[in-house]
Design an enzyme around this catalytic site. Structure first.
Site, short mmCIF file in Angstrom:
data_model
loop_
_atom_site.label_atom_id
_atom_site.label_comp_id
_atom_site.label_asym_id
_atom_site.label_seq_id
_atom_site.Cartn_x
_atom_site.Cartn_y
_atom_site.Cartn_z
N ASN A 155 -13.97 6.10 11.96
CA ASN A 155 -13.40 7.20 11.20
C ASN A 155 -13.52 7.03 9.68
OD1 ASN A 155 -11.89 9.57 11.48
ND2 ASN A 155 -10.13 8.49 10.64
N LYS B 203 0.84 -1.20 0.00
CA LYS B 203 0.00 0.00 0.00
C LYS B 203 0.88 1.25 0.00
CE LYS B 203 -2.99 0.08 3.37
NZ LYS B 203 -3.84 0.39 4.55
N GLY C 171 -2.74 5.89 13.83
CA GLY C 171 -3.93 5.23 14.34
C GLY C 171 -4.38 4.09 13.45
N ASP C 172 -5.33 3.33 13.94
CA ASP C 172 -6.05 2.30 13.19
C ASP C 172 -7.29 2.04 14.06
OD1 ASP C 172 -5.41 0.30 10.76
OD2 ASP C 172 -6.43 -0.87 12.27
N LYS D 266 3.40 -2.18 11.27
CA LYS D 266 2.08 -2.16 11.92
C LYS D 266 2.25 -2.61 13.35
CE LYS D 266 -2.27 -1.45 10.80
NZ LYS D 266 -2.83 -0.67 9.67
#
Ligand code: GLU
Length: 450
Positions: A239, A113, A164-165, A125
């Site tokens: 979100n 990505k 964030g995630d 991650k």
């Protein structure tokens, strides 16, 4: 192809019980067949063997004290997967389902990505199996501080930049940054998704959702169509879903659903964005409360979902935006969407469609934007935040939004151009995987055996 089988068997042996990771690897390797068959150099440099193995995996204990004075313990992770193109970059997920396999699949997807954005960012991650649901603000803060007490030594603005995630937003980033600053004495751009008060970038909050809609727009445009007047299904209520819905309205479409773990809201005249933001951003409550404000909308409780999938995908619509989580859209869901005449799917979440569901979309030759292309707007805007921090500048909303649009357009052109180069113009899975992979693999070769 035997190398796919061999790789998966090897991973099952050396990294057991990581189903989602094998799924992500298999999808990428499957797409790479046309270049691996013809290119000797990827084989000679053992690129596949190296790319599926993280450069570094950090796993640690996160002890904290809850409001009742009890000691709680969670598992923390940071997987620094690939730094060929830049510092490790990727979010942190706080969710009870987090384990090493989930973080590894997300980290693996992140490599390609990030490469597709064309920006100088590697893939990483992290997260924890911490459940933020029902926790007080004090508990969230103490958890974040404990998490950083270990992680601070591994991250930095030019080494590894978390964001964030799921379960991690500006509040959590604030608490983590505060602790990082206290421990290191550094005020730098070590996180993205920061508050606008102290180093955050405009549009970062909206970027994943906006980008996912821009991607749908470019897919439709290539077929001479537009978003105007289209009925859209959106899953999720975080979100990504909220700002997907916002952008769909801005471009004249009609989003009729959203969902959370309690169930799905179906509002025929269109989801009321103000109510959704109030419930999710301000009050942080379950979606079943939506119908109190809008009795004409329908709420389908999760308990009533079909056994082979998710109620949200059984509602007829022209476009679908899976914005919740991995494997939320099954083969049966994909068949229902296609039978109901869906013309496009743009993924805001990471790997939301199962492998069989993806096959259904590709066979039907509808516009299908896989997550690693369609949801790259979030991480791309994170890189714009890093650029602003490093140059001590602040760009306007319009400036960042314009850059986001250009990046999404380039991702679409790169994925569709590569798909066409390999004789399957509609297959953006193939296009995105090959385009992302080539950039990373070529950089790895130039940097030697490391
Ligand atoms: N968690 C987001 C993703 O899946 C954003 C990562 C970032 O901004 O670094 O791409």
């Amino acid at each position: 192809m035997t190398y796919i089988h061999d790789t998966i068997v090897r991973l099952q042996k050396t990294s057991p019980a990581q189903a989602e990771f094998y799924q992500a690897v298999e999808e990428v390797l499957d797409s790479l067949q046309p270049i691996l068959e013809t290119s000797e150099q990827y084989k000679r440099h053992a690129i596949i063997e190296r790319i599926v193995e993280p450069e570094r995996q950090i796993m640690f204990r996160v002890p904290w004290v809850d409001d009742q004075g009890n000691v709680q313990v969670n598992k923390g992770y940071r997987i620094e997967f690939n730094s060929a193109l830049g510092p490790y970059k990727g979010g942190l997920r706080f969710h009870p389902s987090v384990n090493a396999g989930i973080i590894k699949f997300l980290g693996f997807e992140q490599i390609f990505k990030n490469a597709l954005t064309g920006l100088p960012i590697g893939g990483g991650k992290g997260g924890a199996n911490f459940d933020p649901k029902g926790k007080s603000d004090g508990e969230i803060m103490r958890f974040c501080q404990s998490f950083i007490n270990e992680l601070y030594r591994h991250i930095g603005p030019t080494t590894d930049v978390p964001a964030g995630d799921i379960g991690v937003g500006a509040r959590e980033i604030g608490y983590m940054f505060g602790q990082y600053k206290r421990l290191t004495g550094n005020y730098d751009g070590v996180f993205t998704g920061k508050s606008l008060l102290w180093g955050g970038s405009l549009v970062r909050k909206e970027a994943t959702g906006y980008g996912c809609v821009y991607f749908a727009q470019y897919m439709l445009e290539a077929k001479g169509d537009t978003l105007a007047g289209k009925r859209c299904l959106v899953s999720g209520a975080g979100n990504v879903a909220i700002y997907t819905i916002e952008k769909l309205y801005q471009l004249g479409a009609r989003p009729v659903t959203c969902s959370d773990s309690s169930g799905t809201v179906y509002h025929e005249t269109g989801i009321n964005l103000e109510t959704l933001k109030e419930l999710k951003e301000v009050r942080k409550v379950r979606l079943n409360e939506y119908v109190t404000a809008h009795p004409e909308a329908k709420f389908i409780p999760a308990a009533d979902y079909p056994a082979d999938g998710n109620a949200v995908w059984r509602i007829p619509a022209e476009l679908a935006f899976p914005c919740a989580t991995q494997n939320e859209l099954s083969e049966a869901d994909a068949q229902a969407l296609v039978a109901n005449g869906v013309i496009g799917v743009s993924e805001g979440a990471n790997m939301p469609s199962t492998q069989d569901a993806v096959e259904v979309f590709l066979d039907a030759k509808i516009c299908y934007g896989p997550g690693k292309a369609a949801n790259a707007g979030g991480v791309a805007t994170s890189q714009l935040e890093m650029a602003q921090n490093a140059s001590m500048q602040r760009w306007s909303f319009e400036e960042v939004d314009e850059k986001l649009k250009v990046i999404m357009k380039n991702i679409f052109l790169s994925a569709s151009g590569t798909a066409a180069e390999f004789g399957e113009p509609h297959n953006l899975v193939l296009g995105a995987n090959i385009a992302g992979f080539r950039r990373v693999a070529d950089a790895m070769i130039e940097q030697g055996v490391v």
